[in-house]
Design a protein around this motif. Structure first.
Motif, PDB file in Angstrom:
ATOM      1  N   VAL A 231      45.191   6.776  -2.160  1.00 28.88           N
ATOM      2  CA  VAL A 231      45.226   5.879  -3.431  1.00 28.88           C
ATOM      3  C   VAL A 231      46.491   6.647  -3.826  1.00 28.88           C
ATOM      4  N   ALA A 232      46.638   5.814  -5.100  1.00 29.09           N
ATOM      5  CA  ALA A 232      47.911   6.224  -5.979  1.00 29.09           C
ATOM      6  C   ALA A 232      47.646   7.373  -6.832  1.00 29.09           C
ATOM      7  N   ILE A 233      48.349   8.376  -6.818  1.00 28.09           N
ATOM      8  CA  ILE A 233      48.198   9.584  -7.861  1.00 28.09           C
ATOM      9  C   ILE A 233      48.405   9.310  -9.171  1.00 28.09           C
ATOM     10  N   GLN A 234      47.363   9.746  -9.952  1.00 29.78           N
ATOM     11  CA  GLN A 234      47.179   9.338 -11.363  1.00 29.78           C
ATOM     12  C   GLN A 234      47.792  10.517 -12.103  1.00 29.78           C
ATOM     13  N   VAL A 235      48.614  10.270 -12.919  1.00 37.50           N
ATOM     14  CA  VAL A 235      49.174  11.532 -13.863  1.00 37.50           C
ATOM     15  C   VAL A 235      48.905  11.164 -15.165  1.00 37.50           C
ATOM     16  N   PHE A 236      48.264  12.278 -15.929  1.00 35.35           N
ATOM     17  CA  PHE A 236      48.314  12.030 -17.368  1.00 35.35           C
ATOM     18  C   PHE A 236      49.249  12.775 -17.854  1.00 35.35           C
ATOM     19  N   TYR A 237      50.200  12.469 -18.963  1.00 35.52           N
ATOM     20  CA  TYR A 237      51.336  13.122 -19.411  1.00 35.52           C
ATOM     21  C   TYR A 237      51.085  13.068 -21.062  1.00 35.52           C
ATOM     22  N   ALA A 238      50.826  14.331 -21.239  1.00 33.23           N
ATOM     23  CA  ALA A 238      50.746  14.578 -23.046  1.00 33.23           C
ATOM     24  C   ALA A 238      52.028  15.007 -23.487  1.00 33.23           C
TER      25      ALA A 238
ATOM     26  N   HIS B  86      44.696  12.901 -11.404  1.00 31.36           N
ATOM     27  CA  HIS B  86      44.993  13.984 -10.235  1.00 31.36           C
ATOM     28  C   HIS B  86      45.939  15.352 -10.913  1.00 31.36           C
ATOM     29  N   ILE B  87      46.806  14.838 -11.756  1.00 27.54           N
ATOM     30  CA  ILE B  87      47.684  15.645 -12.444  1.00 27.54           C
ATOM     31  C   ILE B  87      47.802  15.623 -14.076  1.00 27.54           C
ATOM     32  N   LEU B  88      47.638  16.697 -14.633  1.00 26.86           N
ATOM     33  CA  LEU B  88      47.871  16.623 -16.059  1.00 26.86           C
ATOM     34  C   LEU B  88      48.849  17.340 -16.292  1.00 26.86           C
ATOM     35  N   ILE B  89      50.081  16.711 -17.191  1.00 29.72           N
ATOM     36  CA  ILE B  89      51.267  17.454 -17.610  1.00 29.72           C
ATOM     37  C   ILE B  89      51.155  17.569 -19.074  1.00 29.72           C
ATOM     38  N   SER B  90      51.249  18.734 -19.654  1.00 27.80           N
ATOM     39  CA  SER B  90      51.246  18.895 -21.004  1.00 27.80           C
ATOM     40  C   SER B  90      52.354  20.032 -21.355  1.00 27.80           C
ATOM     41  N   GLU B  91      53.587  19.658 -21.554  1.00 28.53           N
ATOM     42  CA  GLU B  91      54.918  20.787 -21.554  1.00 28.53           C
ATOM     43  C   GLU B  91      55.177  20.718 -23.144  1.00 28.53           C
ATOM     44  N   THR B  92      54.198  21.218 -23.812  1.00 29.85           N
ATOM     45  CA  THR B  92      54.183  21.060 -25.331  1.00 29.85           C
ATOM     46  C   THR B  92      54.497  22.672 -25.852  1.00 29.85           C
ATOM     47  N   LEU B  93      55.570  23.170 -25.527  1.00 29.98           N
ATOM     48  CA  LEU B  93      55.873  24.761 -25.755  1.00 29.98           C
ATOM     49  C   LEU B  93      56.950  24.990 -26.677  1.00 29.98           C
ATOM     50  N   ASP B  94      57.074  26.120 -26.904  1.00 31.53           N
ATOM     51  CA  ASP B  94      58.083  26.732 -27.610  1.00 31.53           C
ATOM     52  C   ASP B  94      57.978  28.365 -27.317  1.00 31.53           C
ATOM     53  N   ALA B  95      58.738  29.072 -27.485  1.00 31.04           N
ATOM     54  CA  ALA B  95      58.962  30.565 -27.129  1.00 31.04           C
ATOM     55  C   ALA B  95      57.611  31.237 -27.899  1.00 31.04           C
ATOM     56  N   LEU B  96      56.972  32.127 -27.287  1.00 33.78           N
ATOM     57  CA  LEU B  96      55.714  32.569 -27.877  1.00 33.78           C
ATOM     58  C   LEU B  96      54.895  31.798 -28.448  1.00 33.78           C
ATOM     59  N   LEU B  97      54.771  30.832 -27.863  1.00 32.89           N
ATOM     60  CA  LEU B  97      53.802  29.580 -28.161  1.00 32.89           C
ATOM     61  C   LEU B  97      53.976  29.216 -29.653  1.00 32.89           C
ATOM     62  N   TYR B  98      55.010  29.340 -30.221  1.00 32.76           N
ATOM     63  CA  TYR B  98      55.030  29.147 -31.734  1.00 32.76           C
ATOM     64  C   TYR B  98      55.233  27.727 -32.064  1.00 32.76           C
ATOM     65  N   ARG B  99      54.058  27.346 -33.171  1.00 31.19           N
ATOM     66  CA  ARG B  99      54.224  26.014 -33.723  1.00 31.19           C
ATOM     67  C   ARG B  99      53.721  25.079 -32.837  1.00 31.19           C
ATOM     68  N   GLU B 100      54.209  24.914 -31.581  1.00 30.75           N
ATOM     69  CA  GLU B 100      53.769  23.783 -30.670  1.00 30.75           C
ATOM     70  C   GLU B 100      52.484  23.898 -30.230  1.00 30.75           C
ATOM     71  N   CYS B 101      51.773  22.951 -29.575  1.00 25.81           N
ATOM     72  CA  CYS B 101      50.640  22.547 -29.529  1.00 25.81           C
ATOM     73  C   CYS B 101      49.701  22.833 -27.958  1.00 25.81           C
ATOM     74  N   TYR B 102      50.627  23.498 -27.116  1.00 25.52           N
ATOM     75  CA  TYR B 102      49.907  23.967 -25.744  1.00 25.52           C
ATOM     76  C   TYR B 102      48.642  24.402 -25.650  1.00 25.52           C
ATOM     77  N   VAL B 103      48.262  25.477 -26.606  1.00 30.27           N
ATOM     78  CA  VAL B 103      46.915  26.036 -26.609  1.00 30.27           C
ATOM     79  C   VAL B 103      45.914  25.168 -27.208  1.00 30.27           C
ATOM     80  N   PRO B 104      46.229  24.553 -28.238  1.00 25.42           N
ATOM     81  CA  PRO B 104      44.874  23.596 -28.757  1.00 25.42           C
ATOM     82  C   PRO B 104      44.802  22.484 -27.732  1.00 25.42           C
ATOM     83  N   ILE B 105      46.036  21.767 -27.273  1.00 20.38           N
ATOM     84  CA  ILE B 105      45.896  20.727 -26.424  1.00 20.38           C
ATOM     85  C   ILE B 105      45.261  21.061 -25.171  1.00 20.38           C
ATOM     86  N   LEU B 106      45.234  22.146 -24.486  1.00 19.38           N
ATOM     87  CA  LEU B 106      44.783  22.562 -23.404  1.00 19.38           C
ATOM     88  C   LEU B 106      42.984  22.803 -23.743  1.00 19.38           C
TER      89      LEU B 106
END
Length: 331
Positions: A101-108, A177-197
């Protein structure tokens, strides 16, 4: 594969990572050349002065990077190198598990260049891998679509939609199959990595490959910081995103901040020339990680803490409202 000159550069860069290591100077040269092509194709360099390129985009919790900052992420060299290497490794491993199958990537949060599509797809056929893009910034999504089309990579794009990753309900999440969410900043400041996950991970299958798979924040004591040979002693991990989310109920996460993390320091002998240091470590995939000073995401932060003789603890809170940020107080 299209004959756009950027494709040749991308294949040279990414295939080098897939087959082994790449010299840092060569990686920087190739990334700079790729960035130059992306800038011309999208009319977004990352250094534009238009107001709409500078402004961050509010989400339901936190903010998404503006076009400029998002475009500049490509030029965070070691960050780009390690993420591309990790994603290629993850794809190869998922292909071994699902060869038919084709590998399906969800890229947030793809930004204006969608680098983890545009730097990845040229090594594959569209029968092998398909991407779904999600972006909250309309200008970023338009730019990503324009770039993908200009590079001749449209066959790799399953769909792209404008939505807030903090609240989106994903259609048929079990297909990915793969979830990418490279929504980051240092010390997780301001960006949304935690609430997105917190929103996305429960929707996907438990065996989905997450990139980056975790972020941790560590507290250390730097001794003799005013000398040429300071020594450091790690005190504690104060925030482990995956561990924290797995232990939280929806009710707790919906509050303005996460539970206190109390670090006892009353037994630590703290001198005037000692400093507390916070480090962000981005665990991208398996043994691939961004460590101190390897990226703008992992710059160490010195805490301006002067502990009185009777101070017992440092107390950390990760706030989700009104801004996403880590705060601390002494007790």
């Amino acid at each position: 594969m299209p004959d756009h000159p950027a494709i040749t550069l991308i294949q040279q860069f990414s295939s080098s990572l897939q087959n082994g290591e790449i010299e840092s100077l060569q990686a920087e040269r190739l990334i700079n050349e790729i960035h130059s092509h992306f800038s011309k194709l999208t009319d977004i360099s990352g250094f534009d002065l238009k107001v709409e390129y500078l402004a961050a985009i509010p989400t339901s919790k936190g903010k998404a990077l503006g076009l400029n900052h998002a475009a500049q992420c490509l030029l965070d060299y070691r960050r780009t190198v390690k993420f591309v290497k990790a994603i290629l490794q993850a794809i190869k491993e998922r292909q071994a598990l699902h060869p038919e199958v084709a590998i399906q990537v969800f890229y947030a949060g793809c930004g204006p260049y969608a680098p983890f599509l545009t730097l990845i797809a040229p090594l594959f056929s569209s029968d092998e891998i398909q991407f779904t893009l999600l972006e909250i910034n309309k200008n970023s999504l338009n730019s990503a679509n324009k770039l993908i089309q200009s590079l001749g990579l449209s066959d790799f794009l399953k769909t792209a939609f404008l939505e807030d990753a903090v609240t989106v309900q994903v259609h048929d999440p079990g297909q990915y199959h793969i979830l990418i969410s490279e929504t980051l900043d240092a010390l997780l400041y301001r960006e949304c990595y935690v609430p997105i996950l917190n929103n996305l991970l429960p929707q996907f299958d438990s065996d989905v490959t997450l990139i980056p798979e975790n972020v941790t924040i560590h507290l250390s004591l730097r001794k003799n910081s005013d000398t040429q040979n300071p020594k450091e002693e790690e005190i504690s991990t104060i925030f482990n995103v995956r561990e924290t989310l797995s232990n939280l109920s929806k009710e707790k996460f919906s509050s303005a901040f996460l539970p206190d993390v109390v670090i006892p320091i009353s037994t630590i002998e703290i001198q005037p020339n000692h400093r507390f240091i916070l480090d962000t470590i981005v665990h991208i995939y398996k043994d691939i990680a961004l460590l101190r000073n390897e990226s703008s995401l992992t710059l160490p932060i010195e805490l301006p803490v002067e502990c009185a003789a009777n101070t017992q603890s440092l107390i950390f809170n990760y706030y989700l409202e009104p801004e996403v940020e880590l705060k601390y107080r002494v007790q």
